[in-house]
Write an enzyme that holds these catalytic residues in place. Structure first.
Site, PDB file in Angstrom:
ATOM      1  N   ALA A 192     -65.213 -10.139 -26.869  1.00  0.00           N
ATOM      2  CA  ALA A 192     -65.924  -9.883 -28.127  1.00  0.00           C
ATOM      3  C   ALA A 192     -66.896  -8.718 -27.993  1.00  0.00           C
ATOM      4  CB  ALA A 192     -66.680 -11.141 -28.569  1.00  0.00           C
ATOM      5  N   GLU A 193     -67.429  -8.508 -26.793  1.00  0.00           N
ATOM      6  CA  GLU A 193     -68.441  -7.474 -26.598  1.00  0.00           C
ATOM      7  C   GLU A 193     -67.838  -6.089 -26.382  1.00  0.00           C
ATOM      8  OE1 GLU A 193     -71.767  -7.369 -26.641  1.00  0.00           O
ATOM      9  OE2 GLU A 193     -71.905  -9.420 -27.336  1.00  0.00           O
ATOM     10  N   SER A 194     -66.872  -5.983 -25.474  1.00  0.00           N
ATOM     11  CA  SER A 194     -66.418  -4.660 -25.044  1.00  0.00           C
ATOM     12  C   SER A 194     -64.921  -4.537 -24.870  1.00  0.00           C
ATOM     13  CB  SER A 194     -67.072  -4.328 -23.699  1.00  0.00           C
ATOM     14  OG  SER A 194     -66.629  -5.249 -22.702  1.00  0.00           O
TER      15      SER A 194
END
Length: 584
Positions: A192-194
């Site tokens: 979800a982040e990167s």
């Protein structure tokens, strides 16, 4: 017409890549639609051609406008513990530009479809249980369904690429999270982040697999300076993420709220909960008008990715090889300013290959001070050792001291004091006017790579004397540079510079500080509020079921205030029977 070209133009004009998006859409859908028809009537052909011509003209103009438009500022989506405001104005430690691949820039938002159609098998996968509670039935949550459909259908190729990038890191991350007793689902948070891209960066300044902001990363032990960015180290940043997630859960006692705080900052989530009275994430999203859509979508996006990652084979994706290990490397010590590009070439690697296993370096040379460690593939160790016997060293960069402008300063006087020229000083500082309080960069002519210590010392002493004369704040018990900066709506770096203090300087109770612009009415009010908040000290005994968030809410303070007043580390947990100092 099946497609409203005027509407397509309107939508594309709102996008950064308007021209490219229009042509992709046009040739994939509109043109194919019309060319596949057997019969064209004359009126339709004329109308279509005129609309296409008008659309192309408008989009060409729009493309130029987009290219020449100034870049919009973006507020920080993440923040350091309890201080998302401070994180959005973290000090810019270095001004030189580092090369960044635009392919690593994270998009501002996902282009989700308005609806999603899931098969019965897919809905069954969504219905699988997690190891922690997340509130209402997520199988009925439309945002979770849309993200599930997004990554299993619309952008399936994207998720497949993420899986390949994740393979080298997931086994290690899972082992560490299991050892720390954290829910296994959290190992998928970098999706979800990167997208598991160690070089990913956001417009707001977050970087690495776990997308730490600079100030947050440094608070959790990740070095960030002109030479090194340890947020991009997949192993060190994982340790920082473990500590940060533990701290968030200790604050909120709920994983969905902790994840929302990971995205938006503890302060943002805490204020929204206090304002609405809501105790769980999904109810909070419905009730709060202050939370950004990005934060409201963050947990549903994560939950959808977790469901996919835990059911890869059922969904037709290649499974993760949990027994795989990364290619073996040897870590070697290099001298300051070793030319890393020359080292890479000497062992037969290009810069991209070298950077993949040494992601922390921001330049093609080792830091100017102290030794550094580099990773080299085991089979190339002998070649690296041969190079390091007589390493190529990069040329030292110019070194600068700082001078804070005070009353009576002139360019001519400063040029004489620091053995420079007026033209050179003005060029370096990109300024021809002197304003009291401005911090100037002063070129040093000492040894290469080493600042002239007498000049640095003199400049700092001058600043300290000037600050002492104008001191307008006395350090109170429990103060930190960050809490003072927050109270007076400035940043830590500005306070340090204004008072001639090094970043490692410790505050002392009773110490006089100069806070720029502390004479304004708003700042005076903040000062009075800060001092009044510390007049009453309460010894609070921790009860069963307490956490820092609940105690902070009870006394109208923040969890970070409690940590500062009681000298609690980020990894510390509180236990029933212990006492906390609370200033009221």
């Amino acid at each position: 017409m099946a497609y409203r070209l005027d509407r397509i133009v309107e939508v594309c004009l709102l996008e950064n890549n308007s021209v490219a998006k229009f042509f992709d859409f046009f040739f994939a859908h509109v043109w194919r639609d019309y060319t596949e028809r057997a019969i064209f009537d004359q009126e339709t052909v004329l109308t279509v051609h005129l609309r296409i011509l008008l659309a192309l003209v408008l989009l060409m103009a729009a493309g130029c406008a987009v290219k020449n438009a100034p870049e919009l500022s973006h507020s920080s989506p993440q923040a350091p513990p309890g201080m998302e405001d401070a994180n959005s104005q973290y000090p810019q430690l270095h001004t030189e530009n580092e090369f960044k691949d635009e392919a690593d820039l994270l998009p501002d938002q996902d282009d989700l479809s308005s609806t999603s159609q899931l098969s019965p098998d897919e809905r069954k996968i969504l219905d699988t249980e997690l190891s922690f509670a997340v509130g209402p039935d997520i199988t009925q949550n439309e945002d979770v369904q849309r993200y599930f459909h997004y990554f299993t259908h619309l952008h399936r190729g994207t998720f497949e690429a993420w899986l390949k990038r994740a393979q080298p890191y997931l086994p290690h991350i899972r082992a560490r999270f299991q050892a720390e007793g954290l829910p296994e689902e959290l190992i998928y948070l970098p999706f979800a982040e990167s997208g598991f891209n160690q070089f990913a960066y956001s417009r707001a300044g977050a970087s690495g697999l776990w997308q730490f902001m600079p100030q947050t990363g440094m608070q959790y032990g990740l070095r960030y300076d002109a030479w090194v960015d340890e947020r991009r180290d997949p192993y060190k940043s994982t340790e920082a993420a473990i500590a940060y997630l533990k701290k968030l859960y200790a604050d909120f006692g709920d994983w969905s709220l902790a994840l929302a705080a990971y995205n938006a900052g503890e302060g943002t989530i805490g204020r929204a909960m206090k304002k609405t009275g809501c105790e769980d994430f999904f109810t909070l999203c419905d009730a709060s008008k202050d939370l950004k859509d990005e934060t409201k979508n963050y947990v549903p996006k994560f939950l959808a990715l977790v469901k996919i990652a835990k059911n890869l084979e059922q969904l037709g994706f290649a499974p993760v090889n949990w027994n795989a290990k990364p290619a073996p490397v040897t870590t070697m010590t290099v001298q300051p300013r070793t030319d890393l590009l020359a080292l890479a070439k000497s062992v037969g690697m290009d810069w991209k290959e070298f950077r993949e296993i040494n992601p922390v370096f921001r330049k093609q040379e080792a830091p100017a001070k102290g030794s550094a460690r580099v990773a080299i593939p085991v089979h190339l160790t002998a070649k690296a050792e041969e190079f390091l016997k007589r390493p190529v060293l990069a040329k030292a960069a110019p070194v600068f001291a700082q001078h804070t402008v005070k009353k009576g300063d002139t360019w001519w006087g400063l040029s004489k004091k620091y053995n420079s020229t007026v033209a050179n000083l003005q060029k370096i500082n990109k300024n021809k006017s002197l304003k009291i309080g401005t911090v100037l960069q002063i070129p040093q002519k000492g040894k290469a790579g080493k600042a002239a210590p007498e000049a640095v010392h003199t400049a700092r002493k001058d600043t300290q004397k000037y600050a002492a004369k104008r001191a307008n704040y006395v350090v109170q018990q429990g103060d930190t540079m960050w809490s003072i900066a927050k109270a007076f709506k400035t940043d830590v770096n500005s306070l340090l510079q204004a008072n001639g203090l090094a970043s490692s300087s410790a505050l002392r109770i009773g110490q006089a500080l100069y806070i720029p612009d502390a004479g304004s009415a708003a700042t005076q009010a903040a000062q009075a509020k800060t001092e009044a908040a510390r007049k009453k000290l309460i010894q609070y005994q921790i009860k069963a079921g307490d956490n820092l968030w609940s105690i902070a809410r009870q006394f109208g303070v923040t969890p970070e205030d409690l940590r500062q007043w009681n000298k609690l580390a980020q990894s510390n947990t509180i236990k029933p029977g212990e006492r906390l100092q609370v200033y009221q």
